[in-house]
Design an enzyme around this catalytic site. Structure first.
Site, PDB file in Angstrom:
ATOM      1  N   MET A  13     -12.014  -3.536  35.278  1.00  0.00           N
ATOM      2  CA  MET A  13     -11.015  -4.172  35.469  1.00  0.00           C
ATOM      3  C   MET A  13     -10.204  -4.440  36.665  1.00  0.00           C
ATOM      4  SD  MET A  13     -11.347  -6.700  33.213  1.00  0.00           S
ATOM      5  CE  MET A  13      -9.888  -7.406  32.666  1.00  0.00           C
ATOM      6  N   ARG A  33      -6.989   7.884  39.889  1.00  0.00           N
ATOM      7  CA  ARG A  33      -6.841   9.508  39.570  1.00  0.00           C
ATOM      8  C   ARG A  33      -7.829  10.406  40.395  1.00  0.00           C
ATOM      9  NH1 ARG A  33      -3.627  12.025  36.404  1.00  0.00           N
ATOM     10  NH2 ARG A  33      -2.812  10.084  35.609  1.00  0.00           N
ATOM     11  N   LYS A  75      -6.619   2.778  30.451  1.00  0.00           N
ATOM     12  CA  LYS A  75      -6.530   2.690  28.900  1.00  0.00           C
ATOM     13  C   LYS A  75      -5.424   2.550  28.338  1.00  0.00           C
ATOM     14  CE  LYS A  75     -11.055   4.727  27.733  1.00  0.00           C
ATOM     15  NZ  LYS A  75     -11.579   5.748  28.909  1.00  0.00           N
ATOM     16  N   ALA A  76      -5.169   1.770  27.374  1.00  0.00           N
ATOM     17  CA  ALA A  76      -4.165   1.388  26.460  1.00  0.00           C
ATOM     18  C   ALA A  76      -3.794   2.679  25.595  1.00  0.00           C
ATOM     19  CB  ALA A  76      -4.334   0.196  25.533  1.00  0.00           C
ATOM     20  N   ASN A 102      -4.644  -4.331  27.227  1.00  0.00           N
ATOM     21  CA  ASN A 102      -4.685  -4.858  25.959  1.00  0.00           C
ATOM     22  C   ASN A 102      -3.672  -4.053  25.184  1.00  0.00           C
ATOM     23  OD1 ASN A 102      -5.940  -7.370  25.803  1.00  0.00           O
ATOM     24  ND2 ASN A 102      -7.689  -6.533  25.295  1.00  0.00           N
ATOM     25  N   SER A 128      -7.035 -12.205  30.413  1.00  0.00           N
ATOM     26  CA  SER A 128      -8.206 -12.588  29.738  1.00  0.00           C
ATOM     27  C   SER A 128      -9.294 -13.247  30.586  1.00  0.00           C
ATOM     28  CB  SER A 128      -7.955 -13.553  28.504  1.00  0.00           C
ATOM     29  OG  SER A 128      -9.101 -13.966  27.936  1.00  0.00           O
ATOM     30  N   HIS A 185      -4.436 -14.824  21.122  1.00  0.00           N
ATOM     31  CA  HIS A 185      -5.514 -15.351  21.914  1.00  0.00           C
ATOM     32  C   HIS A 185      -6.792 -14.298  21.351  1.00  0.00           C
ATOM     33  CE1 HIS A 185      -8.746 -14.538  24.914  1.00  0.00           C
ATOM     34  NE2 HIS A 185      -8.187 -15.952  25.313  1.00  0.00           N
ATOM     35  N   ASN A 186      -6.807 -13.223  21.243  1.00  0.00           N
ATOM     36  CA  ASN A 186      -7.831 -12.445  20.729  1.00  0.00           C
ATOM     37  C   ASN A 186      -8.075 -12.759  19.335  1.00  0.00           C
ATOM     38  OD1 ASN A 186      -7.847 -11.453  23.469  1.00  0.00           O
ATOM     39  ND2 ASN A 186      -8.419  -9.261  22.745  1.00  0.00           N
ATOM     40  N   GLU A 189      -9.750 -15.964  19.145  1.00  0.00           N
ATOM     41  CA  GLU A 189     -11.060 -15.618  19.744  1.00  0.00           C
ATOM     42  C   GLU A 189     -12.160 -15.222  18.515  1.00  0.00           C
ATOM     43  OE1 GLU A 189     -11.531 -13.191  23.259  1.00  0.00           O
ATOM     44  OE2 GLU A 189     -12.567 -11.543  22.208  1.00  0.00           O
ATOM     45  N   LYS A 260     -12.439  -3.819  18.742  1.00  0.00           N
ATOM     46  CA  LYS A 260     -11.544  -2.832  19.497  1.00  0.00           C
ATOM     47  C   LYS A 260     -10.105  -2.848  19.004  1.00  0.00           C
ATOM     48  CE  LYS A 260     -12.699  -3.606  23.817  1.00  0.00           C
ATOM     49  NZ  LYS A 260     -13.963  -4.358  24.096  1.00  0.00           N
TER      50      LYS A 260
HETATM   51  C1  6PG Z   1     -10.537 -11.388  26.920  1.00  0.00           C
HETATM   52  C2  6PG Z   1     -11.167 -10.629  25.818  1.00  0.00           C
HETATM   53  C3  6PG Z   1     -10.966  -9.112  25.947  1.00  0.00           C
HETATM   54  C4  6PG Z   1     -12.294  -8.479  25.099  1.00  0.00           C
HETATM   55  C5  6PG Z   1     -11.697  -8.046  23.812  1.00  0.00           C
HETATM   56  C6  6PG Z   1     -13.137  -8.012  22.825  1.00  0.00           C
HETATM   57  O1  6PG Z   1      -9.648 -11.985  26.634  1.00  0.00           O
HETATM   58  O2  6PG Z   1     -10.872 -10.948  28.212  1.00  0.00           O
HETATM   59  O3  6PG Z   1     -10.444 -10.919  24.461  1.00  0.00           O
HETATM   60  O4  6PG Z   1      -9.826  -8.716  25.843  1.00  0.00           O
HETATM   61  O5  6PG Z   1     -13.479  -8.999  25.399  1.00  0.00           O
HETATM   62  O6  6PG Z   1     -10.862  -7.148  23.601  1.00  0.00           O
HETATM   63  O7  6PG Z   1     -12.289  -7.558  21.710  1.00  0.00           O
HETATM   64  P1  6PG Z   1     -13.247  -6.625  20.324  1.00  0.00           P
HETATM   65  O8  6PG Z   1     -14.116  -5.822  21.328  1.00  0.00           O
HETATM   66  O9  6PG Z   1     -12.301  -6.580  19.563  1.00  0.00           O
HETATM   67  O10 6PG Z   1     -14.137  -7.851  20.222  1.00  0.00           O
END
Ligand code: 6PG
Length: 475
Positions: A13, A33, A75-76, A102, A128, A185-186, A189, A260
Site C-alpha cells: 500500500m 525500516r 500496520k495498524a 485502517n 479505500s 465505509h467498510n 461494504e 480483519k
Molecule cells: C478498502 C477495503 C480495505 C480492505 C478491507 C477488507 O476500502 O479498500 O475496505 O480496507 O479490503 O479491510 O476487510 P475485511 O478483511 O475485514 O473483509
C-alpha cells in the site's frame, strides 16, 4: 529539503501510494525500516517520477519541505505508535503526520491529541480501493485540523480518484472523523457484499441457475440502478472456472468468510451510539456464523420442513430478487449514514454526509452510480433524518416493495437464509410503523424492575405498583 511529501512504510500500500504521488508530479521522500524495499522501489519504478530515498528516518525527515508531510503506512496498532514515537522528536511545529492505515478511530483521537501537544498535526485518513486504488486513485477520507488540510488536501485530492472531474477526497472533520467514516465505509461494504451473496444464493437455490448464468445476471444488473464495483466483480467471480477441477470457482472456495475487524468495529460503535445498523450487523454476524464450524456441524441434520419454491416465471423471479437487493441496499446505506450523523453529533465532527457519498463515487470498494442519488438527497435536505424518507429513495423502495416481500417470504418458506434481506425489510416495516410493541417492553420493565414508563396521553414519568394494588403514581 526538496520533497513535497514523504511515505514511510513501503509494503504494497505504501509503495503504491508513493508511486501515485510521484506519477502525479510530486517529489516523494521514501523510507522503509529495511532499506532493501526502498531500493527496490526506486530501482523498479524510479522512472515514474521523482523519488528521494533515505536510509535513516532522520535523513528522510530532513529531505522534506516544511511544513513536512509524512504519510505513515505501517500496520495498524503498536507498529503505527512506534513509528510516530520515532518521528515526533525529528519534526517541527506545524508538520503533519498522516496515518493512512485502517486505524480504529479512538486511537486516532488519542494520537491527534498527543501530537497537538507537540504543535504537530495528526491526520488519520481513510484510504479505500486496495492496492489498485492506492496506485491509480483511491477514495481518500482525511480527518484532522482544517489547517492541515490547507496544505495536505490539494496533494491528496490530486492523487485521488476523480468522478466527473471531481476528486474523491475531501476534509471529513476533526481528529478521528476520517477514520470513522472509513470504518463505516467498510461496514457498508460488508452489508453490500452479504446482500449480493444472498441474491446469488436465491438465484442459485430458488431458480436453480448455474454460477455462470448468475454471473450473466449480475453483469446485466450492473447496467442499471445496481451498477457498482461490487456487482461488477461478482459477475466476474461467478463466471470464473476453477482451472484444477473445471468446476465453478465459487464452488471450490471454502464457505467461511473472514474479516480483519473494521466491520466488527462498526457494529460495536453502532451499539455504543444506539444506532440500528441491522444490515451491517447481520452481514458481520453472517461471516461469524459461516466460520462457526462446530455449530454448523452440530446443526447439519436439523430438519427444515421447507416448502419448495416453484418459480413459474424466470424473468419475474430475477426481477424480484433485483428489486429486493436494491431496496435492502438502500436500507443498509441509510443506516450507515444514520450512524455517521449520530457520531458527528456525539463527537462534534460536523460531517457533511452528502460530501461523503460524493467521495465514495470513485476509487473505493463501494463505488457505485447510486451514490450520486445520496448526495442529491442530502443537497435537498442537509439534515435529512432518514435517507429512505427522501423522496427519491422512498419512491425507489416503494416501487420494489412487493418484490422484496415476495422474496423474503419465499426464502423463509424455502429455508434459504437471507439474514440481511429479511432484517432490512423488518427494519423498514418497524421504522415506518405508527406504533411499536416497544410499549409492551416498557411495561414489562416497569413490572419487574420499576423502571418506569411515559404515557401517550400526558407528560411525566410513571410507575405502576404491580405487586400491590396496581395504582399508578408519578415517579
Ligand atoms: C478498502 C477495503 C480495505 C480492505 C478491507 C477488507 O476500502 O479498500 O475496505 O480496507 O479490503 O479491510 O476487510 P475485511 O478483511 O475485514 O473483509
Amino acid at each position: 529539503a526538496r520533497a513535497q511529501i514523504g511515505v514511510t512504510g513501503l509494503a504494497v500500500m505504501g509503495r503504491n501510494l508513493a508511486r501515485n504521488f510521484a506519477r502525479n508530479g510530486f517529489t516523494v521522500a521514501v523510507h522503509n525500516r529495511s532499506y532493501a524495499r526502498t531500493e527496490s522501489l526506486v530501482a523498479e519504478h524510479g522512472d515514474e517520477g521523482d523519488f528521494v530515498p533515505s536510509e535513516s528516518l532522520e535523513d528522510f525527515v530532513a529531505s522534506l519541505e516544511r511544513p513536512r508531510k509524512v504519510v505513515v503506512m505501517v500496520k495498524a496498532g503498536a507498529p503505527t505508535d512506534a513509528v510516530i514515537d520515532e518521528l515526533v522528536p525529528l519534526l517541527e511545529e506545524g508538520d503533519i503526520v498522516v496515518d493512512a492505515g485502517n486505524a480504529h478511530f479512538p486511537d486516532t483521537i488519542r494520537r491527534e491529541k498527543a501530537l497537538a501537544a507537540h504543535g504537530l498535526h495528526f491526520v488519520g485518513t481513510g484510504v479505500s480501493g486496495g492496492e489498485e486504488g492506492a496506485l491509480n486513485g483511491p477514495s481518500i477520507m482525511p480527518g484532522g485540523t482544517a489547517e492541515s488540510y490547507e496544505s495536505l488536501g490539494p496533494i491528496l485530492e490530486k492523487i485521488s480518484a476523480h468522478v466527473d472531474g471531481v476528486p474523491c477526497c475531501t476534509h471529513v472533520g476533526p481528529d478521528g472523523a476520517g477514520h470513522f467514516v472509513k470504518m463505516v465505509h467498510n461496514g457498508i461494504e460488508y452489508a453490500d457484499m452479504q446482500l449480493i451473496a444472498e441474491a446469488y444464493d436465491l438465484l442459485r437455490q430458488g431458480l436453480g441457475a448455474s454460477a455462470a448464468e448468475i454471473g450473466d445476471i449480475f453483469a446485466e444488473w450492473n447496467r442499471g440502478d445496481l451498477a457498482s464495483f461490487l456487482v461488477e466483480i461478482t459477475a466476474e467471480v461467478l463466471r470464473h472456472q476453477d482451472a484444477a477441477t473445471g468446476q465453478a470457482f465459487v464452488d471450490v472456495v471454502l464457505d467461511q468468510a473472514e474479516q480483519k475487524g473494521t466491520g466488527r468495529w462498526t457494529v460495536q460503535n453502532g451499539l455504543d451510539l444506539g444506532v440500528p445498523i441491522t444490515g451491517i450487523a447481520e452481514a458481520t454476524f453472517a461471516r461469524s456464523l459461516s466460520g462457526s464450524v462446530p455449530q454448523r456441524e452440530a446443526a447439519a441434520n436439523l430438519p427444515g420442513h421447507t416448502a419448495g419454491w416453484e418459480v413459474k416465471d424466470r424473468d419475474a423471479f430475477v426481477e424480484d430478487v433485483r428489486q429486493a437487493l436494491y431496496a435492502s441496499k438502500v436500507v443498509a446505506y441509510s443506516q450507515g449514514f444514520d450512524q455517521i450523523a449520530a457520531a458527528s453529533a456525539e463527537y462534534g465532527w460536523n460531517i457533511d454526509r452528502g460530501a461523503m457519498a460524493r467521495i465514495w463515487r470513485g476509487g473505493c470498494i463501494i463505488r457505485a452510480g447510486f451514490l450520486n442519488r445520496i448526495t442529491e438527497a442530502y443537497e435537498r435536505a442537509e439534515d435529512l433524518p432518514l435517507l429512505i424518507a427522501d423522496e427519491y429513495f422512498a419512491d425507489a423502495v416503494s416501487a420494489g416493495l412487493a418484490s422484496w416481500r415476495r422474496v423474503v417470504a419465499g426464502a423463509a418458506q424455502a429455508g434459504i437464509p437471507t439474514p440481511a434481506f429479511s432484517s432490512s425489510l423488518a427494519y423498514y416495516d418497524a421504522v415506518r410503523a405508527p406504533r411499536l410493541p416497544a410499549a409492551l417492553v416498557q411495561a414489562q420493565r416497569d413490572f419487574f424492575g420499576a423502571h418506569t414508563y411515559r404515557r401517550t396521553d400526558r407528560d411525566g414519568t410513571f410507575h405502576t405498583d404491580w405487586s400491590g394494588d396496581r395504582t399508578e403514581a408519578e415517579a
